[in-house]
Design a protein around this motif. Structure first.
Motif, mmCIF file in Angstrom:
data_model
loop_
_atom_site.group_PDB
_atom_site.id
_atom_site.type_symbol
_atom_site.label_atom_id
_atom_site.label_comp_id
_atom_site.label_asym_id
_atom_site.label_seq_id
_atom_site.Cartn_x
_atom_site.Cartn_y
_atom_site.Cartn_z
ATOM 1 N N LEU A 82 0.824 -1.208 0.000
ATOM 2 C CA LEU A 82 0.000 0.000 0.000
ATOM 3 C C LEU A 82 0.861 1.261 0.000
ATOM 4 O O LEU A 82 0.564 2.232 -0.699
ATOM 5 C CB LEU A 82 -0.949 0.000 1.196
ATOM 6 C CG LEU A 82 -2.146 -0.943 1.090
ATOM 7 C CD1 LEU A 82 -2.906 -0.995 2.418
ATOM 8 C CD2 LEU A 82 -3.069 -0.517 -0.029
ATOM 9 N N LYS A 83 1.939 1.238 0.754
ATOM 10 C CA LYS A 83 2.853 2.381 0.777
ATOM 11 C C LYS A 83 3.493 2.587 -0.589
ATOM 12 O O LYS A 83 3.633 3.722 -1.054
ATOM 13 C CB LYS A 83 3.932 2.184 1.846
ATOM 14 C CG LYS A 83 3.417 2.335 3.255
ATOM 15 C CD LYS A 83 4.500 2.065 4.270
ATOM 16 C CE LYS A 83 3.924 2.101 5.682
ATOM 17 N NZ LYS A 83 4.906 1.741 6.684
ATOM 18 N N ARG A 84 3.868 1.511 -1.235
ATOM 19 C CA ARG A 84 4.471 1.620 -2.567
ATOM 20 C C ARG A 84 3.472 2.189 -3.575
ATOM 21 O O ARG A 84 3.824 3.008 -4.424
ATOM 22 C CB ARG A 84 4.982 0.254 -3.026
ATOM 23 C CG ARG A 84 6.200 -0.220 -2.226
ATOM 24 C CD ARG A 84 6.671 -1.577 -2.655
ATOM 25 N NE ARG A 84 7.185 -1.542 -4.025
ATOM 26 C CZ ARG A 84 7.564 -2.601 -4.692
ATOM 27 N NH1 ARG A 84 7.506 -3.795 -4.136
ATOM 28 N NH2 ARG A 84 8.019 -2.499 -5.923
ATOM 29 N N VAL A 85 2.221 1.766 -3.480
ATOM 30 C CA VAL A 85 1.184 2.273 -4.371
ATOM 31 C C VAL A 85 0.987 3.766 -4.136
ATOM 32 O O VAL A 85 0.867 4.552 -5.091
ATOM 33 C CB VAL A 85 -0.142 1.494 -4.180
ATOM 34 C CG1 VAL A 85 -1.302 2.200 -4.870
ATOM 35 C CG2 VAL A 85 0.002 0.071 -4.692
ATOM 36 N N GLU A 86 0.986 4.184 -2.884
ATOM 37 C CA GLU A 86 0.824 5.603 -2.574
ATOM 38 C C GLU A 86 1.967 6.430 -3.176
ATOM 39 O O GLU A 86 1.741 7.503 -3.734
ATOM 40 C CB GLU A 86 0.764 5.809 -1.059
ATOM 41 C CG GLU A 86 -0.524 5.351 -0.424
ATOM 42 C CD GLU A 86 -0.496 5.445 1.098
ATOM 43 O OE1 GLU A 86 0.486 5.968 1.668
ATOM 44 O OE2 GLU A 86 -1.468 4.977 1.714
ATOM 45 N N VAL A 87 3.187 5.908 -3.051
ATOM 46 C CA VAL A 87 4.343 6.612 -3.615
ATOM 47 C C VAL A 87 4.203 6.724 -5.130
ATOM 48 O O VAL A 87 4.436 7.791 -5.722
ATOM 49 C CB VAL A 87 5.661 5.901 -3.232
ATOM 50 C CG1 VAL A 87 6.839 6.434 -4.021
ATOM 51 C CG2 VAL A 87 5.912 6.026 -1.738
ATOM 52 N N LEU A 88 3.808 5.644 -5.766
ATOM 53 C CA LEU A 88 3.634 5.668 -7.227
ATOM 54 C C LEU A 88 2.508 6.612 -7.640
ATOM 55 O O LEU A 88 2.631 7.330 -8.636
ATOM 56 C CB LEU A 88 3.363 4.248 -7.753
ATOM 57 C CG LEU A 88 4.550 3.281 -7.690
ATOM 58 C CD1 LEU A 88 4.094 1.871 -8.039
ATOM 59 C CD2 LEU A 88 5.665 3.730 -8.603
ATOM 60 N N GLU A 89 1.433 6.636 -6.890
ATOM 61 C CA GLU A 89 0.341 7.555 -7.192
ATOM 62 C C GLU A 89 0.788 9.001 -7.045
ATOM 63 O O GLU A 89 0.441 9.844 -7.865
ATOM 64 C CB GLU A 89 -0.858 7.282 -6.279
ATOM 65 C CG GLU A 89 -1.630 6.038 -6.653
ATOM 66 C CD GLU A 89 -2.784 5.743 -5.681
ATOM 67 O OE1 GLU A 89 -2.755 6.223 -4.526
ATOM 68 O OE2 GLU A 89 -3.692 5.016 -6.091
ATOM 69 N N ASP A 90 1.586 9.275 -6.010
ATOM 70 C CA ASP A 90 2.107 10.625 -5.811
ATOM 71 C C ASP A 90 2.995 11.036 -6.990
ATOM 72 O O ASP A 90 2.910 12.171 -7.478
ATOM 73 C CB ASP A 90 2.904 10.738 -4.506
ATOM 74 C CG ASP A 90 2.011 10.711 -3.278
ATOM 75 O OD1 ASP A 90 0.784 10.915 -3.424
ATOM 76 O OD2 ASP A 90 2.537 10.454 -2.168
ATOM 77 N N LYS A 91 3.829 10.142 -7.452
ATOM 78 C CA LYS A 91 4.695 10.439 -8.590
ATOM 79 C C LYS A 91 3.877 10.710 -9.850
ATOM 80 O O LYS A 91 4.180 11.595 -10.641
ATOM 81 C CB LYS A 91 5.685 9.295 -8.831
ATOM 82 C CG LYS A 91 6.789 9.222 -7.816
ATOM 83 C CD LYS A 91 7.764 8.103 -8.148
ATOM 84 C CE LYS A 91 8.875 8.047 -7.131
ATOM 85 N NZ LYS A 91 9.845 6.985 -7.422
#
Length: 96
Positions: A82-91
């Motif tokens: 979930l944290k990785r998805v959030e980072v990718l969404e932010d990018k």
């Protein structure tokens, strides 16, 4: 490989069955065990008990991962993903 000595547990179960007046069988003993034991080991233990009223040393592979451990590991993996998805969404949002 880690092993667990279950000789005492088998002795207790076989003694309990004898006190109850029941003939020890593989099914009765297996039903009362807290861990999984291979059938040949149970047969040997029961035969020894019937012949000499004692149980030979019996060791089984110790369970290394419990269901609770598996659940905890899965929860950690989901959290990390979930944290990785959030980072990718932010990018992605930054590029837009």
């Amino acid at each position: 490989m880690l092993t667990q000595n279950i000789t005492d547990e088998l002795t207790t179960i076989l003694s309990s069955l004898a006190q109850e007046g029941k003939e020890p069988t593989v099914a009765l003993v297996k039903a009362r065990l807290s861990t999984s034991v291979p059938i040949p080991a149970l047969i040997t233990a029961i035969k020894s008990w019937k012949a000499s009223n004692r149980v030979p040393k019996v060791e089984v592979a110790k369970a290394t991962v419990t269901d609770q451990d598996k659940l905890t590991q899965l929860e950690q993996q989901v959290s990390m993903l979930l944290k990785r998805v959030e980072v990718l969404e932010d990018k992605l949002n930054e590029k837009s």
